[in-house]
Design an enzyme around this catalytic site. Structure first.
Site, mmCIF file in Angstrom:
data_model
loop_
_atom_site.group_PDB
_atom_site.id
_atom_site.type_symbol
_atom_site.label_atom_id
_atom_site.label_comp_id
_atom_site.label_asym_id
_atom_site.label_seq_id
_atom_site.Cartn_x
_atom_site.Cartn_y
_atom_site.Cartn_z
ATOM 1 N N SER A 142 -41.594 136.701 -52.042
ATOM 2 C CA SER A 142 -40.157 136.527 -51.838
ATOM 3 C C SER A 142 -39.462 137.870 -51.748
ATOM 4 C CB SER A 142 -39.546 135.804 -53.030
ATOM 5 O OG SER A 142 -40.358 134.784 -53.493
ATOM 6 N N HIS A 163 -42.737 133.640 -45.406
ATOM 7 C CA HIS A 163 -42.100 133.162 -46.631
ATOM 8 C C HIS A 163 -41.585 131.734 -46.478
ATOM 9 C CE1 HIS A 163 -38.641 133.518 -49.698
ATOM 10 N NE2 HIS A 163 -39.742 133.141 -50.294
ATOM 11 N N GLU A 175 -39.451 132.317 -43.222
ATOM 12 C CA GLU A 175 -39.074 133.678 -42.824
ATOM 13 C C GLU A 175 -40.347 134.428 -42.407
ATOM 14 O OE1 GLU A 175 -35.270 135.140 -45.445
ATOM 15 O OE2 GLU A 175 -37.121 134.854 -46.560
ATOM 16 N N ASN A 214 -33.315 135.318 -49.899
ATOM 17 C CA ASN A 214 -33.208 135.681 -51.315
ATOM 18 C C ASN A 214 -32.189 136.783 -51.578
ATOM 19 O OD1 ASN A 214 -34.818 133.788 -52.503
ATOM 20 N ND2 ASN A 214 -36.684 134.936 -52.138
HETATM 21 N N1 CAA Z 1 -42.498 117.304 -52.030
HETATM 22 C C1 CAA Z 1 -42.328 116.503 -50.942
HETATM 23 N N2 CAA Z 1 -41.172 115.836 -50.692
HETATM 24 C C2 CAA Z 1 -40.169 115.980 -51.579
HETATM 25 C C3 CAA Z 1 -40.270 116.796 -52.723
HETATM 26 C C4 CAA Z 1 -41.499 117.469 -52.929
HETATM 27 N N3 CAA Z 1 -41.703 118.286 -53.975
HETATM 28 N N4 CAA Z 1 -39.105 116.744 -53.400
HETATM 29 C C5 CAA Z 1 -38.297 115.927 -52.691
HETATM 30 N N5 CAA Z 1 -38.923 115.483 -51.602
HETATM 31 C C6 CAA Z 1 -38.379 114.622 -50.548
HETATM 32 C C7 CAA Z 1 -38.144 113.232 -51.063
HETATM 33 O O1 CAA Z 1 -39.316 112.448 -50.952
HETATM 34 C C8 CAA Z 1 -37.047 112.756 -50.126
HETATM 35 O O2 CAA Z 1 -37.594 112.407 -48.854
HETATM 36 P P1 CAA Z 1 -36.903 111.263 -47.942
HETATM 37 O O3 CAA Z 1 -35.500 111.712 -47.694
HETATM 38 O O4 CAA Z 1 -37.759 111.226 -46.725
HETATM 39 O O5 CAA Z 1 -36.983 110.026 -48.779
HETATM 40 C C9 CAA Z 1 -36.213 113.999 -49.908
HETATM 41 O O6 CAA Z 1 -37.078 115.113 -50.180
HETATM 42 C C10 CAA Z 1 -35.030 114.032 -50.818
HETATM 43 O O7 CAA Z 1 -35.525 113.941 -52.162
HETATM 44 P P2 CAA Z 1 -34.859 113.093 -53.318
HETATM 45 O O8 CAA Z 1 -34.059 111.946 -52.725
HETATM 46 O O9 CAA Z 1 -35.882 112.778 -54.337
HETATM 47 O O10 CAA Z 1 -33.923 114.103 -54.051
HETATM 48 P P3 CAA Z 1 -32.747 114.953 -53.463
HETATM 49 O O11 CAA Z 1 -31.984 114.232 -52.431
HETATM 50 O O12 CAA Z 1 -32.077 115.476 -54.661
HETATM 51 O O13 CAA Z 1 -33.493 116.166 -52.730
HETATM 52 C C11 CAA Z 1 -34.328 118.355 -52.702
HETATM 53 C C12 CAA Z 1 -34.349 117.026 -53.422
HETATM 54 C C13 CAA Z 1 -34.945 118.199 -51.309
HETATM 55 C C14 CAA Z 1 -35.167 119.319 -53.516
HETATM 56 C C15 CAA Z 1 -32.829 118.804 -52.562
HETATM 57 O O14 CAA Z 1 -32.199 118.739 -53.807
HETATM 58 C C16 CAA Z 1 -32.677 120.184 -52.009
HETATM 59 O O15 CAA Z 1 -32.733 120.399 -50.806
HETATM 60 N N6 CAA Z 1 -32.474 121.169 -52.923
HETATM 61 C C17 CAA Z 1 -32.327 122.577 -52.552
HETATM 62 C C18 CAA Z 1 -33.709 123.183 -52.417
HETATM 63 C C19 CAA Z 1 -33.633 124.635 -52.036
HETATM 64 O O16 CAA Z 1 -32.584 125.247 -51.920
HETATM 65 N N7 CAA Z 1 -34.817 125.220 -51.843
HETATM 66 C C20 CAA Z 1 -34.940 126.629 -51.558
HETATM 67 C C21 CAA Z 1 -35.283 127.340 -52.819
HETATM 68 S S1 CAA Z 1 -35.425 129.079 -52.538
HETATM 69 C C22 CAA Z 1 -37.036 129.312 -52.267
HETATM 70 O O17 CAA Z 1 -37.863 128.459 -52.339
HETATM 71 C C23 CAA Z 1 -37.423 130.676 -51.847
HETATM 72 C C24 CAA Z 1 -37.720 131.635 -52.901
HETATM 73 O O18 CAA Z 1 -38.389 132.587 -52.622
HETATM 74 C C25 CAA Z 1 -37.149 131.552 -54.234
#
Ligand code: CAA
Length: 308
Positions: A142, A163, A175, A214
């Protein structure tokens, strides 16, 4: 020359050329079977690629595979995957506890712990074991400069950052980070892999700690942690502020818990080391939480409790 496409390569500006012959990636090696590694393994296997998922012990690699199996089963239950597709994806993944099993990979994605020394050593070893001369060695880091990882190898032209975002099967972005030594062929091959084979959206960022996402996201997460520490509001209310007030899918503290507080701290440290800006410095509360084993979702507790 369209300025937006121009990129500095070893002291000269060049323009993207039409691709010559580019071998498609068929066999992907993944180093690290934690939450990112297993997510990357899942999307690669679902794309029909052959995957070797490698960790330091067979038990860790098997735990990663079990996580992929659960996730594929959930997808089948939701109807986004047929039973045959699930079985085919699962059969495409082999586990390994020895990096030499990645000898035949076309592309290796390193997704190990966010620690520069550990990653540098892994790149040195990968350079020794990966046999194909044009194989790409990519890091899911990251924040660690790609140039430093490339310097541990004798093939810096084939090293770049790739990434992914958590949860990998859900987040569409990848990325792509070429270093000053990464060849144009390597960059194009990896962009084709991520964009066409995996169906992700790609953006290209320069080799600066934090890249695009990030650099913007981590100061925001750290600011939320500082708000908890100063008692501005409760963790619940800070998160509600951003979900209900700004339509973010998740508040900053639940997002930090999802990423892992150890990872957020490590990224903050790397950004601070690069830019020396106070906004990147992890606050003491976050460090104490990490030292106390409160790592977020993966440990059952962070800013919120996940034990149930
Ligand atoms: N694996 C596979 N699918 C998943 C999952 C996982 N771990 N978690 C959630 N999903 C899927 C669910 O099955 C659902 O799919 P459908 O719409 O097809 O049914 C969908 O994602 C939505 O999930 P939920 O309804 O259970 O829950 P939600 O609506 O709260 O969504 C979330 C969960 C997708 C995580 C959403 O909250 C979200 O987008 N959060 C932000 C995530 C984010 O910002 N990520 C970037 C982080 S930064 C990073 O990763 C980089 C770094 O270097 C730090």
């Amino acid at each position: 020359m369209r300025r937006s496409y121009a990129r500095l390569r070893g002291g000269r500006w060049d323009r993207p050329r039409r691709e010559g012959h580019m071998t498609a990636v068929k066999h992907v090696g993944i180093v690290g079977a934690g939450q990112m590694g297993r997510g990357i393994a899942e999307v690669c296997a679902r794309a029909g690629l052959s995957v070797t998922l490698c960790d330091t012990t067979e038990a860790r690699a098997r735990a990663g595979l079990a996580g992929v199996a659960d996730s594929l089963l959930r997808a089948e239950k939701k109807g986004t995957l047929t039973c045959e597709e699930r079985a085919h994806a699962l059969a495409g993944i082999t586990v390994a506890a020895d990096l030499s099993r990645l000898a035949g990979a076309d592309l290796v994605v390193e997704a190990a712990v966010e620690d520069e020394r550990a990653k540098t050593e892994l790149f040195r070893r990968l350079d020794e074991v990966v046999a194909q001369p044009d194989a790409v060695l990519a890091s899911n880091t990251s924040s660690i400069p790609i140039a430093r990882l490339a310097a541990a190898t004798r093939r810096p032209q084939s090293v770049l950052g790739l990434h992914f975002f958590n949860p990998v099967p859900v987040m569409p972005l990848v990325e792509v980070i070429p270093s000053l030594h990464t060849s144009r062929a390597t960059e194009l091959r990896v962009r084709a892999f991520a964009g066409e084979a995996l169906g992700k959206r790609t953006i290209v960022a320069q080799d600066r700690a934090g890249f695009v996402v990030n650099s913007l996201l981590v100061p925001y997460l750290l600011a939320a942690a500082r708000m908890v520490a100063s008692g501005t509001a409760t963790a619940e209310d800070i998160d509600t502020g951003m979900t209900a007030g700004c339509a973010h899918p998740m508040g900053p503290l639940r997002l930090a818990d999802l990423i892992g507080l150890d990872t957020v701290t490590a990224i903050g440290d790397a950004l601070y080391e690069e830019y020396k800006e106070p906004l990147y410095a992890p606050p003491p509360l976050l460090r104490r939480m990490v030292e106390s084993g409160l790592l977020g979702r993966k440990s059952g507790r962070g800013f919120f409790n996940y034990a149930a």
